[in-house]
Enzyme design. Structure first.
Site, mmCIF file in Angstrom:
data_model
loop_
_atom_site.group_PDB
_atom_site.id
_atom_site.type_symbol
_atom_site.label_atom_id
_atom_site.label_comp_id
_atom_site.label_asym_id
_atom_site.label_seq_id
_atom_site.Cartn_x
_atom_site.Cartn_y
_atom_site.Cartn_z
ATOM 1 N N GLY A 1 -73.030 -31.048 113.904
ATOM 2 C CA GLY A 1 -73.355 -30.586 115.241
ATOM 3 C C GLY A 1 -73.068 -29.193 115.824
ATOM 4 O O GLY A 1 -73.246 -29.015 117.282
ATOM 5 N N ASP A 2 -72.545 -28.406 114.994
ATOM 6 C CA ASP A 2 -71.955 -27.204 115.284
ATOM 7 C C ASP A 2 -72.076 -26.285 114.147
ATOM 8 O O ASP A 2 -72.815 -26.664 113.129
ATOM 9 C CB ASP A 2 -70.740 -27.010 116.004
ATOM 10 N N ASP A 3 -71.264 -25.189 113.918
ATOM 11 C CA ASP A 3 -71.550 -24.599 112.621
ATOM 12 C C ASP A 3 -70.941 -25.141 111.517
ATOM 13 O O ASP A 3 -70.090 -25.867 111.700
ATOM 14 C CB ASP A 3 -70.448 -23.370 112.900
#
Length: 383
Positions: free
Chosen positions: A173-175
């Site tokens: 859900g991010d990098d």
């Protein structure tokens, strides 16, 4: 030490803990692990000076170790599950008074191997080696929901050196990967760069952030990074460097090679106005240096903006090279190869046509056309 099914942990050193477990077995403390009151508080990282989400201390990690040598966390693709759903919900509802902890965090350690395991649903960053040397991460799968799982970075090498990340699958859900080295004045004072890192043979996905990032906390410096043989699919951005005035430090000697973008909104990104700061004590005149960045053999399809390099008068992007690039685009008008305050070169054929900020060379390295517009800005964030 706790041994989970299908996960073999070998930790040798001065401090090893599994947060949320107390003195109970994993089964008897299952519900405890969902309540933050059972998690120890730790001081802020010295290169951050701030919890990251809140001032003051931060919650510990499910697996935490520091001042270790010869660390092995491995298994037959068994799973360590961070049960992050409760943490994400409380974070969104602003019910947490401290920064969430990573799923696995190893600090001030050396000779570390992570292999053949699945890490999923971390409360915060998933795998966070901090100020470590000689780290290998191989055949690791990292999973989290691609939406509504805030800050679930896959792997965050932070002030680390001599590191290999290879043969991994990451969808979070991010990098998927974010290389860091400290935040503003705290990172400058701590002064531990991330360097000599090889990332290869990965499949990654990030609908919220980027596949492979450097920064934005890079104040201790980042150098000698190679990213090769990486497939980024169904993502918002593919590879990104992000920084801001006040960071200081540098990002230099970065090589991207043999990258494939598959249905990516923005392929290559350099952003110099990522203005998050730990407090008011940062020096706004501490401008990071961005230089010697090479992109070779970049291919793909379904990309809306292949390149967006947003330097500034304070933070120009120097000595960027593109070679052997062919990216199929979905938006066939202007604003598909965007540049501002960038100096560099294109060698041979690059598609789509590069911005006018870059010098043009033929395949033999002979100058064809020199740019007179390095500071021209053609950035459009609507695309």
């Amino acid at each position: 030490m706790v041994v989970w099914p299908s996960i073999h942990l070998q930790l040798t050193g001065t401090v090893v803990s599994m947060a949320g477990m107390g003195n109970s077995s994993p089964n008897s403390s299952f519900w405890q692990s969902l309540d933050e009151k059972y998690w120890p508080l730790m001081p802020p990282l010295p290169s951050y000076g701030y919890g990251r989400e809140h001032p003051g201390p931060r919650y510990g990690s499910l697996i935490h170790g520091q001042n270790l040598k010869d660390v092995v966390i491995t298994g037959h693709n068994g799973t360590i599950n961070g049960q992050g759903q409760t943490w994400w919900k409380k974070y969104r509802q602003k019910l947490l008074n401290h920064t969430r902890g990573p799923l696995v965090q190893i600090m001030w350690s050396s000779n570390i191997v992570f292999s053949n395991i699945t890490l999923r649903d971390s409360p915060f960053w998933t795998l966070h080696p901090y100020d470590c040397k000689n780290v290998t991460i191989k055949n690791v799968t990292i999973l989290a929901p691609i939406f509504e799982a805030p800050n679930t970075d896959g792997i965050d090498p932070d002030s680390c050196e001599d590191m290999v990340i290879e043969d991994c699958y990451i969808s979070v859900g991010d990098d998927a990967i974010a290389i860091k080295s400290g935040w503003d004045q705290y990172g400058i004072a701590y002064g531990r760069p991330s360097k000599n890192i090889l990332i290869r043979n990965l499949i990654v996905r990030s609908m919220v952030s980027a596949g492979i990032s450097i920064g934005s906390e890079m104040s201790g410096g980042v150098s000698n990074i190679t990213v090769e043989n990486v497939h980024v699919w169904n993502s918002r951005r593919a590879v990104r460097i992000k920084t801001a005035p006040g960071r200081g430090g540098y990002v230099r000697h970065i090589t991207y090679r043999n990258l494939t973008f598959d249905n990516v909104r923005v392929g290559i990104v350099i952003k110099t106005d990522y203005n998050e700061h730990p407090d008011e004590g940062f020096d706004p005149k501490a401008a990071p240096i961005l230089e010697d960045i090479t992109y070779t053999s970049i291919h793909g399809e379904g990309v809306r903006v292949p390149v967006r390099i947003h330097g500034s008068e304070e933070i120009p992007v120097q000595n960027v090279t593109f070679r052997d690039m062919s990216v199929g685009i979905t938006y066939k008008k202007k604003h598909i190869f965007q540049c501002a305050f960038v100096q560099g070169r294109v060698i041979g054929t690059v598609f789509p046509a590069p911005c006018e900020n870059l010098d043009l060379y033929d395949e033999q390295g002979q100058l064809v056309k020199q740019s007179v517009s390095q500071n021209v800005s053609d950035i459009d964030y609507d695309f």
